[in-house]
Design a protein around this motif. Structure first.
Motif, PDB file in Angstrom:
ATOM      1  N   PHE A   1       0.742  -1.320   0.003  1.00  0.00           N
ATOM      2  CA  PHE A   1       0.070  -0.050   0.131  1.00  0.00           C
ATOM      3  C   PHE A   1       0.731   1.196   0.147  1.00  0.00           C
ATOM      4  CE2 PHE A   1      -2.710  -3.331   1.997  1.00  0.00           C
ATOM      5  CZ  PHE A   1      -3.956  -3.154   1.140  1.00  0.00           C
ATOM      6  N   LEU A   2       2.123   1.165   0.430  1.00  0.00           N
ATOM      7  CA  LEU A   2       2.801   2.284   0.507  1.00  0.00           C
ATOM      8  C   LEU A   2       3.968   2.501  -0.609  1.00  0.00           C
ATOM      9  CD1 LEU A   2       3.173   2.673   4.469  1.00  0.00           C
ATOM     10  CD2 LEU A   2       1.435   3.555   3.031  1.00  0.00           C
ATOM     11  N   GLY A   3       3.960   1.729  -1.467  1.00  0.00           N
ATOM     12  CA  GLY A   3       4.839   1.755  -2.456  1.00  0.00           C
ATOM     13  C   GLY A   3       6.373   1.262  -2.106  1.00  0.00           C
ATOM     14  N   GLY A   4       6.311   0.424  -1.254  1.00  0.00           N
ATOM     15  CA  GLY A   4       7.793  -0.134  -0.875  1.00  0.00           C
ATOM     16  C   GLY A   4       8.836   0.876  -0.919  1.00  0.00           C
ATOM     17  N   TRP A   5       9.605   0.604  -1.853  1.00  0.00           N
ATOM     18  CA  TRP A   5      10.870   1.441  -1.882  1.00  0.00           C
ATOM     19  C   TRP A   5      10.994   2.479  -2.690  1.00  0.00           C
ATOM     20  CZ3 TRP A   5      10.619  -3.490  -4.150  1.00  0.00           C
ATOM     21  CH2 TRP A   5      10.318  -3.401  -5.800  1.00  0.00           C
ATOM     22  N   ARG A   6       9.858   2.875  -3.199  1.00  0.00           N
ATOM     23  CA  ARG A   6       9.585   4.224  -4.056  1.00  0.00           C
ATOM     24  C   ARG A   6      10.056   5.298  -3.217  1.00  0.00           C
ATOM     25  NH1 ARG A   6       6.229   2.570  -8.365  1.00  0.00           N
ATOM     26  NH2 ARG A   6       5.938   4.656  -9.193  1.00  0.00           N
ATOM     27  N   GLY A   7      10.467   6.406  -3.768  1.00  0.00           N
ATOM     28  CA  GLY A   7      10.751   7.724  -3.007  1.00  0.00           C
ATOM     29  C   GLY A   7      11.954   8.389  -3.730  1.00  0.00           C
ATOM     30  N   PRO A   8      12.396   9.582  -3.145  1.00  0.00           N
ATOM     31  CA  PRO A   8      13.496  10.037  -3.754  1.00  0.00           C
ATOM     32  C   PRO A   8      14.771   9.182  -3.634  1.00  0.00           C
ATOM     33  CG  PRO A   8      12.416  11.629  -2.327  1.00  0.00           C
ATOM     34  CD  PRO A   8      11.832  10.349  -2.005  1.00  0.00           C
ATOM     35  N   PHE A   9      15.547   9.045  -4.921  1.00  0.00           N
ATOM     36  CA  PHE A   9      16.698   8.335  -4.905  1.00  0.00           C
ATOM     37  C   PHE A   9      16.494   6.887  -4.433  1.00  0.00           C
ATOM     38  CE2 PHE A   9      17.956  12.655  -3.230  1.00  0.00           C
ATOM     39  CZ  PHE A   9      18.707  13.131  -4.238  1.00  0.00           C
ATOM     40  N   ALA A  10      15.524   6.435  -5.083  1.00  0.00           N
ATOM     41  CA  ALA A  10      15.051   5.094  -5.018  1.00  0.00           C
ATOM     42  C   ALA A  10      15.964   3.899  -5.394  1.00  0.00           C
ATOM     43  CB  ALA A  10      13.735   4.645  -5.699  1.00  0.00           C
ATOM     44  N   ASP A  11      16.790   4.432  -6.256  1.00  0.00           N
ATOM     45  CA  ASP A  11      17.888   3.417  -6.794  1.00  0.00           C
ATOM     46  C   ASP A  11      18.725   3.324  -5.925  1.00  0.00           C
ATOM     47  OD1 ASP A  11      16.767   2.829  -9.213  1.00  0.00           O
ATOM     48  OD2 ASP A  11      17.650   4.486 -10.231  1.00  0.00           O
ATOM     49  N   GLN A  12      19.415   4.395  -5.037  1.00  0.00           N
ATOM     50  CA  GLN A  12      20.281   4.197  -3.949  1.00  0.00           C
ATOM     51  C   GLN A  12      19.869   3.721  -2.467  1.00  0.00           C
ATOM     52  OE1 GLN A  12      20.609   7.372  -5.783  1.00  0.00           O
ATOM     53  NE2 GLN A  12      21.642   6.108  -7.549  1.00  0.00           N
ATOM     54  N   LEU A  13      18.636   4.573  -2.269  1.00  0.00           N
ATOM     55  CA  LEU A  13      18.198   4.557  -1.138  1.00  0.00           C
ATOM     56  C   LEU A  13      16.923   3.362  -0.860  1.00  0.00           C
ATOM     57  CD1 LEU A  13      18.266   8.410   0.273  1.00  0.00           C
ATOM     58  CD2 LEU A  13      19.905   6.382   0.710  1.00  0.00           C
ATOM     59  N   GLY A  14      16.648   2.600  -1.804  1.00  0.00           N
ATOM     60  CA  GLY A  14      15.500   2.052  -1.798  1.00  0.00           C
ATOM     61  C   GLY A  14      15.077   1.018  -0.613  1.00  0.00           C
ATOM     62  N   VAL A  15      16.368   0.494  -0.046  1.00  0.00           N
ATOM     63  CA  VAL A  15      15.942  -0.206   1.071  1.00  0.00           C
ATOM     64  C   VAL A  15      15.757   0.571   2.387  1.00  0.00           C
ATOM     65  CG1 VAL A  15      17.297  -1.830   2.629  1.00  0.00           C
ATOM     66  CG2 VAL A  15      17.712  -1.902   0.301  1.00  0.00           C
ATOM     67  N   VAL A  16      16.316   1.762   2.239  1.00  0.00           N
ATOM     68  CA  VAL A  16      16.112   2.726   3.436  1.00  0.00           C
ATOM     69  C   VAL A  16      14.437   3.264   3.540  1.00  0.00           C
ATOM     70  CG1 VAL A  16      16.829   4.993   4.492  1.00  0.00           C
ATOM     71  CG2 VAL A  16      18.426   3.514   3.394  1.00  0.00           C
ATOM     72  N   TRP A  17      14.108   3.546   2.299  1.00  0.00           N
ATOM     73  CA  TRP A  17      12.794   3.685   2.204  1.00  0.00           C
ATOM     74  C   TRP A  17      11.684   2.755   2.857  1.00  0.00           C
ATOM     75  CZ3 TRP A  17      11.754   8.465   2.557  1.00  0.00           C
ATOM     76  CH2 TRP A  17      12.401   9.462   1.867  1.00  0.00           C
ATOM     77  N   THR A  18      11.797   1.390   2.406  1.00  0.00           N
ATOM     78  CA  THR A  18      11.226   0.338   2.534  1.00  0.00           C
ATOM     79  C   THR A  18      11.062   0.290   4.280  1.00  0.00           C
ATOM     80  OG1 THR A  18      11.954  -0.754   0.862  1.00  0.00           O
ATOM     81  CG2 THR A  18      10.670  -2.226   2.162  1.00  0.00           C
ATOM     82  N   LEU A  19      12.095   0.261   4.876  1.00  0.00           N
ATOM     83  CA  LEU A  19      12.603   0.007   6.133  1.00  0.00           C
ATOM     84  C   LEU A  19      11.983   1.305   7.082  1.00  0.00           C
ATOM     85  CD1 LEU A  19      16.082  -1.513   6.705  1.00  0.00           C
ATOM     86  CD2 LEU A  19      13.963  -2.781   6.516  1.00  0.00           C
ATOM     87  N   LEU A  20      12.180   2.556   6.603  1.00  0.00           N
ATOM     88  CA  LEU A  20      11.720   3.433   7.056  1.00  0.00           C
ATOM     89  C   LEU A  20      10.144   3.464   7.218  1.00  0.00           C
ATOM     90  CD1 LEU A  20      13.521   7.042   6.512  1.00  0.00           C
ATOM     91  CD2 LEU A  20      13.078   5.781   8.516  1.00  0.00           C
ATOM     92  N   LYS A  21       9.519   3.155   5.839  1.00  0.00           N
ATOM     93  CA  LYS A  21       8.081   3.107   5.995  1.00  0.00           C
ATOM     94  C   LYS A  21       7.375   2.039   6.883  1.00  0.00           C
ATOM     95  CE  LYS A  21       7.721   4.965   1.252  1.00  0.00           C
ATOM     96  NZ  LYS A  21       7.550   4.310  -0.230  1.00  0.00           N
ATOM     97  N   GLY A  22       8.112   0.760   6.764  1.00  0.00           N
ATOM     98  CA  GLY A  22       7.931  -0.482   7.458  1.00  0.00           C
ATOM     99  C   GLY A  22       7.715  -0.039   9.123  1.00  0.00           C
ATOM    100  N   LEU A  23       8.887   0.786   9.515  1.00  0.00           N
ATOM    101  CA  LEU A  23       9.153   1.293  10.875  1.00  0.00           C
ATOM    102  C   LEU A  23       7.939   2.215  11.191  1.00  0.00           C
ATOM    103  CD1 LEU A  23      10.875   0.797  13.382  1.00  0.00           C
ATOM    104  CD2 LEU A  23      11.933   3.097  12.580  1.00  0.00           C
ATOM    105  N   LEU A  24       7.330   2.869  10.322  1.00  0.00           N
ATOM    106  CA  LEU A  24       6.226   3.984  10.633  1.00  0.00           C
ATOM    107  C   LEU A  24       5.192   3.014  10.719  1.00  0.00           C
ATOM    108  CD1 LEU A  24       5.897   7.122  10.606  1.00  0.00           C
ATOM    109  CD2 LEU A  24       4.907   6.601   8.295  1.00  0.00           C
ATOM    110  N   VAL A  25       4.756   2.083  10.053  1.00  0.00           N
ATOM    111  CA  VAL A  25       3.831   1.108  10.447  1.00  0.00           C
ATOM    112  C   VAL A  25       3.658   0.317  11.482  1.00  0.00           C
ATOM    113  CG1 VAL A  25       2.394  -0.691   9.223  1.00  0.00           C
ATOM    114  CG2 VAL A  25       3.215   0.830   7.777  1.00  0.00           C
TER     115      VAL A  25
END
Lengths: 416, 318
Positions: B248-272
């Motif tokens: 629902f939150l677009g996984g690794w999508r976000g600014p600099f997804a190519d480099q920071l994709g994992v960080v985005w997923t983990l951050l969104k996951g932590l938020l949930v």
């Protein structure tokens, strides 16, 4: 070796039989039970009732109350409170202690209302002695009794949601309790068992500047009460768990002698502070005074919680009024000098006080000696818990916890 | 895929599986404490009690491993593993970044839903095998809860899969666009609620209600086996949070997804995960029948509505 293994297996099978109701006898369906037939094949499954002992060691029983419930699935068929696990023989001990020592014993049965427990003893003895208590002592006692009531109610306002699975309110309520316990401790030296009453007044005068600190504590609690209140009032799940659950009728209340906030939540408008005033309550509950009796009509768990919540505010008002009155009183003694051996004249007297949890009474029979011949204790929780046998049948286990918690009892007060 | 790569992937997944639940657990300790005006653990490890859960683990290891005399020994001993391992399997297939995933599975969404449902079996086994009435009641509650909450989960996952046109988790993230936040909102709410119920987290924690049935199916467990159940709970939070993020939150999508994709997923996951923790702080527990009512009267219809809405959306877009 093999025989032992067989026996173990047999025991395990027997245990399962008990657990799951795989009994060979046909199920009997009495009043208040429902028969459950699972529609597989021709016969359906035989169901039988399960006996579950809630307690004496169970987190919802605040100590060692034991409920023997018979369950049909999760529905309670019968419930019987079994008391006495914490019986300490308080009444018998009263008979071999002099009146100073009795105060120390008497403040222990309901450990959340120690000051209120002490009051009944000293008021009774003073009345039988015909002793005049200094006016400052009367107002100070009233103030401390109301602070004690707030302490007691805050405890239940925290612990009851905890039983319903809300873990946060107790931290808010204990933050407020800490404020009050600090001032109680400063005056009396105790945080739970104050032992501050004496026949004829209080143990010693209040510390300098103490009234100001009480006032600060009261205003701090008033300021922060919304934190706690917002977690309880208007919470949908809390309302769903308590609204309409465990309704106590007025008839049951009268039949079982239920008193205090629980009785008032069912619309029984009785409060000894107003109806048989002691201490300074006559003035506080007079028309125009800060005292008022909180009642609700619904008689369910939610109403009981709301009564407790509102009573906390009323008690804070009363305490504030006491502080102001204490300020305007002239200097004077706070106790009466007692003889070395305190003997109560022959006679008998029943002294009832409105404890935080309900009526608390001492029936003192004296034969003119330094110990009572008999001192009967009527404690609120005993009656309030007895009514469970009538309220619980037909309810679910989950509701049992909601109802049990809303009876606001202290096991020591049940067992004495 | 070479043998070495398999070993490395397996090890990294295992380490992630062991570390992420601890992070969530520590977050719960601290977030909950500060919400309640406390500090939480402050001593273990020196800096703000960071090693509290490690210390807890050490304590659990030292405890005696008790199996009740009347228990069904094998089932009783196996139950913690059955509760824990499904989440390990599930976490393998959840992608953290475009190329960061334990194992590529084509029907990942289906796989996670199927595997996560097995976890409840561990609770059921524990409750049955303990030969304890409270445990049995707890297990029955778990089973009833699973039955009613699996459906909304499956329906809301189906809705997302329908919208993306694929069951592959990587594919779903690839198709995701921000307006899905609105389009899939009812399904997301359904999913989160049902996930809470499946995890037996407050306000749906009646299978373990400590004040009613004394921790339900886990009553008789001690030491490491009990710790496994706790770990399973937090691993469950990790799996469900990441799954929610991917769906629902677009996984690794976000600014600099190519480099920071994992960080985005983990951050969104932590938020949930923090939202899940927040529920526990704020709400009491519901009653078993109220939970069933919520599932059948509200969640299932909403999820069905979401599926219909998604269907309409897909057709209109085409």
């Amino acid at each position: 070796m093999s025989g032992r293994a067989t026996r173990t297996a047999g025991a395990a099978v027997a245990a399962y039989g008990r657990l799951t109701g795989m009994s060979s006898s046909p199920p009997t369906v009495g009043p208040g039970q429902r028969e459950l037939t699972v529609g597989i094949g021709a016969g359906g499954l035989a169901t039988s009732d399960m006996v579950l002992n809630i307690g004496p060691q169970h987190p919802a029983t605040h100590g060692v109350l034991r409920l023997r419930v018979v369950l049909d699935g999760e529905r309670i068929v019968t419930a019987e409170p079994i008391v006495g696990y914490m019986h300490r023989g308080a009444e018998k001990l009263f008979e071999v202690r002099d009146y100073r020592q009795i105060i120390l014993l008497a403040n222990r049965h309901d450990w959340l209302s120690a000051f209120a427990n002490e009051l009944g003893v000293v008021l009774g003895v003073e009345k039988m002695l015909g002793m005049e208590v200094p006016v400052r002592a009367v107002w100070a006692r009233t103030l401390l009794a109301e602070l004690n009531r707030v302490l007691n109610h805050l405890m239940f306002l925290g612990s009851y949601p905890l039983e319903l699975g809300a873990i946060t309110p107790i931290f808010y309520s204990f933050r407020e309790r800490e404020e009050l316990q600090a001032v109680m401790e400063e005056a009396s030296g105790g945080r739970m068992h104050y032992m501050f009453n004496r026949v004829g007044g209080l143990k010693e005068d209040l510390p300098a500047g103490w009234l100001g600190r009480v006032e600060q504590a009261i205003s701090a609690i008033r300021r922060r009460m919304p934190d706690l209140q917002n977690m309880l009032v208007g919470n949908e799940i809390l309302a769903a768990r308590t609204d309409g659950v465990g309704v106590l009728s007025r008839e049951l209340i009268h039949a079982f002698g239920v008193s205090g906030p629980i009785a008032r939540a069912s619309g029984v408008d009785v409060d000894l502070r107003r109806d048989a005033p002691y201490l300074a309550y006559a003035e506080l509950f007079a028309p125009g005074g800060p005292g008022r009796v909180v009642t609700r009509r619904e008689g369910d768990c939610l109403a009981r919680l709301h009564v407790l919540l509102e009573q906390t505010h009323v008690s804070l008002d009363l305490a504030q009024a006491c502080v102001e009155r204490m300020r305007s009183l002239p200097q004077g003694p706070i106790n009466v000098r007692l003889p070395k051996v305190l003997k109560v004249p022959e006679g008998h007297l029943y002294t009832a006080t409105e404890n935080p949890l309900g009526f608390n009474g001492y029936y003192l029979v004296s034969r003119g000696e330094k110990t009572p011949w008999r001192l009967k204790l009527r404690s609120a929780s005993f009656n309030n818990v007895a009514v469970l046998s009538q309220v619980l049948p037909g309810q679910l286990i989950a509701d049992m916890v909601a109802i049990l918690g809303s009876m606001f009892f202290v096991v020591g007060d049940v067992d004495k | 895929m070479s043998a070495l790569e398999v070993v490395v992937r397996a090890l990294v997944t295992l380490v992630g599986f062991l570390v992420l639940p601890l992070i969530v657990g520590q977050t719960e300790h601290k977030v909950m404490a500060h919400m309640q005006g406390r500090l939480g653990p402050m001593y273990a490890g020196g800096f703000h009690g960071w090693a509290q859960l490690v210390a807890d683990g050490v304590k659990f290891v030292q405890k005696e491993d008790v199996t009740p005399a009347a228990a069904d020994r094998w089932v009783f001993r196996l139950a913690p593993a059955v509760a824990l391992i499904p989440y390990l399997v599930a976490i393998c297939v959840i992608p953290l970044g475009p190329h960061v995933v334990g194992a590529q599975v084509d029907a990942g969404a289906l796989f996670v839903v199927a595997v996560a449902g097995v976890g409840i079996l561990g609770t059921l086994m524990a409750g049955w095998a303990s030969a304890n009435k409270y445990s049995l009641l707890g297990a029955m509650r778990s089973a009833a809860q699973l039955l009613s909450y699996e459906l909304p989960i499956v329906l809301s996952v189906a809705s997302v899969a329908l919208a993306a046109g694929t069951l592959s988790l990587g594919g779903i993230v690839g198709q995701w666009s921000p307006w899905w936040l609105l389009w899939q909102l009812p399904g997301a709410v359904c999913f989160l609620t049902a996930a809470l119920a499946e995890l037996q987290r407050p306000p749906f924690d009646m299978p373990v209600a400590d004040s009613e049935i004394v921790f339900g199916a886990y009553t008789e467990y001690t030491g490491l086996r009990f710790a496994f159940f706790l770990l399973a709970e937090y691993a469950g939070i990790v799996v469900m949070s990441l799954f929610f993020t991917v769906l629902f939150l677009g996984g690794w999508r976000g600014p600099f997804a190519d480099q920071l994709g994992v960080v985005w997923t983990l951050l969104k996951g932590l938020l949930v995960a923090v939202v899940i923790i927040w529920f526990r702080v704020a709400w009491p527990r519901m009653r078993e029948d109220q939970l069933q009512r919520l599932a059948w009267v509200w969640l299932v219809p909403i999820a069905l509505f979401q599926v219909a809405l998604t269907g309409v959306g897909v057709v209109v877009r085409r």
